[in-house]
Design a protein around this motif. Structure first.
Motif, PDB file in Angstrom:
ATOM      1  N   PHE A  39      10.105 -12.593  -4.465  1.00 32.27           N
ATOM      2  CA  PHE A  39       9.718 -12.950  -3.220  1.00 32.27           C
ATOM      3  C   PHE A  39       9.560 -14.672  -3.423  1.00 32.27           C
ATOM      4  O   PHE A  39       9.135 -15.061  -4.346  1.00 32.27           O
ATOM      5  CB  PHE A  39       8.292 -12.299  -2.671  1.00 32.27           C
ATOM      6  CG  PHE A  39       7.096 -12.886  -3.359  1.00 32.27           C
ATOM      7  CD1 PHE A  39       6.357 -13.978  -2.324  1.00 32.27           C
ATOM      8  CD2 PHE A  39       6.621 -12.706  -4.409  1.00 32.27           C
ATOM      9  CE1 PHE A  39       4.864 -14.379  -2.926  1.00 32.27           C
ATOM     10  CE2 PHE A  39       5.494 -13.070  -4.986  1.00 32.27           C
ATOM     11  CZ  PHE A  39       4.737 -14.057  -4.358  1.00 32.27           C
TER      12      PHE A  39
ATOM     13  N   CYS B 105       4.972 -13.747   2.444  1.00 35.49           N
ATOM     14  CA  CYS B 105       5.682 -13.450   1.524  1.00 35.49           C
ATOM     15  C   CYS B 105       7.317 -13.014   1.790  1.00 35.49           C
ATOM     16  O   CYS B 105       7.239 -11.843   2.525  1.00 35.49           O
ATOM     17  CB  CYS B 105       5.017 -12.249   0.830  1.00 35.49           C
ATOM     18  SG  CYS B 105       3.173 -12.684   0.285  1.00 35.49           S
TER      19      CYS B 105
ATOM     20  N   LEU C 274      10.252 -11.265   0.796  1.00 36.46           N
ATOM     21  CA  LEU C 274      10.510 -10.367  -0.220  1.00 36.46           C
ATOM     22  C   LEU C 274      12.006  -9.991  -0.251  1.00 36.46           C
ATOM     23  O   LEU C 274      12.620  -9.744   0.982  1.00 36.46           O
ATOM     24  CB  LEU C 274       9.939  -8.901   0.040  1.00 36.46           C
ATOM     25  CG  LEU C 274      10.170  -7.955  -1.101  1.00 36.46           C
ATOM     26  CD1 LEU C 274       9.758  -8.458  -2.576  1.00 36.46           C
ATOM     27  CD2 LEU C 274       9.492  -6.535  -0.595  1.00 36.46           C
TER      28      LEU C 274
ATOM     29  N   GLY D 184       1.870  -4.796   3.957  1.00 38.25           N
ATOM     30  CA  GLY D 184       2.835  -4.223   2.654  1.00 38.25           C
ATOM     31  C   GLY D 184       3.934  -3.601   3.279  1.00 38.25           C
ATOM     32  O   GLY D 184       4.073  -3.286   4.676  1.00 38.25           O
TER      33      GLY D 184
ATOM     34  N   PHE E 121       5.104  -2.713  -1.964  1.00 34.32           N
ATOM     35  CA  PHE E 121       4.906  -4.143  -2.299  1.00 34.32           C
ATOM     36  C   PHE E 121       3.885  -4.556  -1.094  1.00 34.32           C
ATOM     37  O   PHE E 121       4.088  -4.565   0.038  1.00 34.32           O
ATOM     38  CB  PHE E 121       6.565  -4.607  -1.751  1.00 34.32           C
ATOM     39  CG  PHE E 121       7.628  -4.288  -2.688  1.00 34.32           C
ATOM     40  CD1 PHE E 121       7.596  -5.066  -4.093  1.00 34.32           C
ATOM     41  CD2 PHE E 121       8.152  -3.232  -2.633  1.00 34.32           C
ATOM     42  CE1 PHE E 121       8.686  -4.691  -4.902  1.00 34.32           C
ATOM     43  CE2 PHE E 121       9.127  -2.797  -3.269  1.00 34.32           C
ATOM     44  CZ  PHE E 121       9.288  -3.432  -4.686  1.00 34.32           C
TER      45      PHE E 121
ATOM     46  N   CYS F 273       1.508  -7.936   0.143  1.00 36.09           N
ATOM     47  CA  CYS F 273       1.309  -9.496   0.118  1.00 36.09           C
ATOM     48  C   CYS F 273      -0.200  -9.625   0.218  1.00 36.09           C
ATOM     49  O   CYS F 273      -0.728  -9.060   0.831  1.00 36.09           O
ATOM     50  CB  CYS F 273       2.054 -10.023   1.487  1.00 36.09           C
ATOM     51  SG  CYS F 273       1.868 -11.935   1.542  1.00 36.09           S
ATOM     52  N   THR F 274      -0.754 -10.555  -0.682  1.00 39.56           N
ATOM     53  CA  THR F 274      -2.167 -10.587  -0.818  1.00 39.56           C
ATOM     54  C   THR F 274      -2.631 -11.398   0.327  1.00 39.56           C
ATOM     55  O   THR F 274      -1.886 -11.988   1.162  1.00 39.56           O
ATOM     56  CB  THR F 274      -2.366 -11.588  -2.209  1.00 39.56           C
ATOM     57  OG1 THR F 274      -1.759 -12.689  -1.970  1.00 39.56           O
ATOM     58  CG2 THR F 274      -2.215 -11.022  -3.339  1.00 39.56           C
TER      59      THR F 274
ATOM     60  N   GLU G  54       0.818 -14.304  -3.400  1.00 38.19           N
ATOM     61  CA  GLU G  54       1.154 -13.433  -4.616  1.00 38.19           C
ATOM     62  C   GLU G  54       1.481 -12.315  -3.854  1.00 38.19           C
ATOM     63  O   GLU G  54       1.295 -11.871  -2.756  1.00 38.19           O
ATOM     64  CB  GLU G  54       0.165 -13.240  -5.523  1.00 38.19           C
ATOM     65  CG  GLU G  54      -0.227 -14.450  -6.177  1.00 38.19           C
ATOM     66  CD  GLU G  54      -1.607 -14.048  -7.425  1.00 38.19           C
ATOM     67  OE1 GLU G  54      -1.672 -13.037  -7.475  1.00 38.19           O
ATOM     68  OE2 GLU G  54      -2.002 -14.889  -7.718  1.00 38.19           O
ATOM     69  N   MET G  55       2.322 -11.087  -4.543  1.00 38.66           N
ATOM     70  CA  MET G  55       2.496  -9.915  -3.993  1.00 38.66           C
ATOM     71  C   MET G  55       2.157  -8.896  -5.087  1.00 38.66           C
ATOM     72  O   MET G  55       2.032  -9.458  -6.289  1.00 38.66           O
ATOM     73  CB  MET G  55       4.014 -10.010  -3.703  1.00 38.66           C
ATOM     74  CG  MET G  55       4.551 -10.169  -2.520  1.00 38.66           C
ATOM     75  SD  MET G  55       5.950  -9.598  -1.674  1.00 38.66           S
ATOM     76  CE  MET G  55       5.419  -8.331  -0.793  1.00 38.66           C
ATOM     77  N   ASN G  56       2.002  -7.925  -4.849  1.00 41.33           N
ATOM     78  CA  ASN G  56       1.596  -6.667  -5.916  1.00 41.33           C
ATOM     79  C   ASN G  56       2.607  -5.673  -5.644  1.00 41.33           C
ATOM     80  O   ASN G  56       2.673  -5.146  -4.233  1.00 41.33           O
ATOM     81  CB  ASN G  56       0.204  -6.349  -5.652  1.00 41.33           C
ATOM     82  CG  ASN G  56      -0.991  -7.395  -6.022  1.00 41.33           C
ATOM     83  OD1 ASN G  56      -0.787  -7.790  -7.139  1.00 41.33           O
ATOM     84  ND2 ASN G  56      -1.663  -7.760  -5.280  1.00 41.33           N
TER      85      ASN G  56
END
Length: 128
Positions: A55, A62, A64, A94, A107, A109-110, A115-117
């Motif tokens: 991303f 974010c 992606l 997400g 996925f 997005c913070t 950041e992404m997780n």
């Protein structure tokens, strides 16, 4: 012509799944996630699918990019080499990609959008 129509319909269906907000099948712990930094890729295996994504931070979101393909790599020669999606994910939100084998890739997005997780999880209540 019929094959092209089916392909477009399938792509539209997948986009609908990708555009949906994340729905949690359980309460994941922070340890279930892989941290993604801007411009750095991650690879996930889930339910017979392989996803590779990264991303970029753009317009306070974010953005992606993820390619999803069959894990077997299209051995039959008739399989798709993969489908690429570019999706803006708003901070704190997400997307989820579901595979037919009862697993999903998610996925997130913070909250600050930097950041992404990503994680793979089992959609146990939805298994067929």
């Amino acid at each position: 012509m019929l094959k092209a129509t089916k392909t477009v319909a399938a792509a539209a269906g997948v986009m609908g799944v990708l555009a949906a907000s994340a729905v949690f099948a359980d309460s994941p712990s922070k340890n279930d996630y892989t941290n993604m930094m801007p411009g750095h890729g991650t690879s996930l295996q889930f339910g017979g699918k392989h996803a590779v994504g990264y991303f970029q931070v753009k317009d306070d979101a974010c953005h992606l990019t993820v390619v999803v393909a069959d894990s077997n790599g299209g051995e039959s020669g008739f399989d798709s080499p993969g489908t690429r999606f570019v999706i803006p994910v708003q901070p704190g939100k997400g997307i989820q990609v579901d595979a037919s084998a009862g697993q999903s890739a998610e996925f997130l997005c913070t909250m600050d959008g930097t950041e992404m997780n990503a994680r793979v999880f089992d959609r146990a209540p939805y298994k067929s």
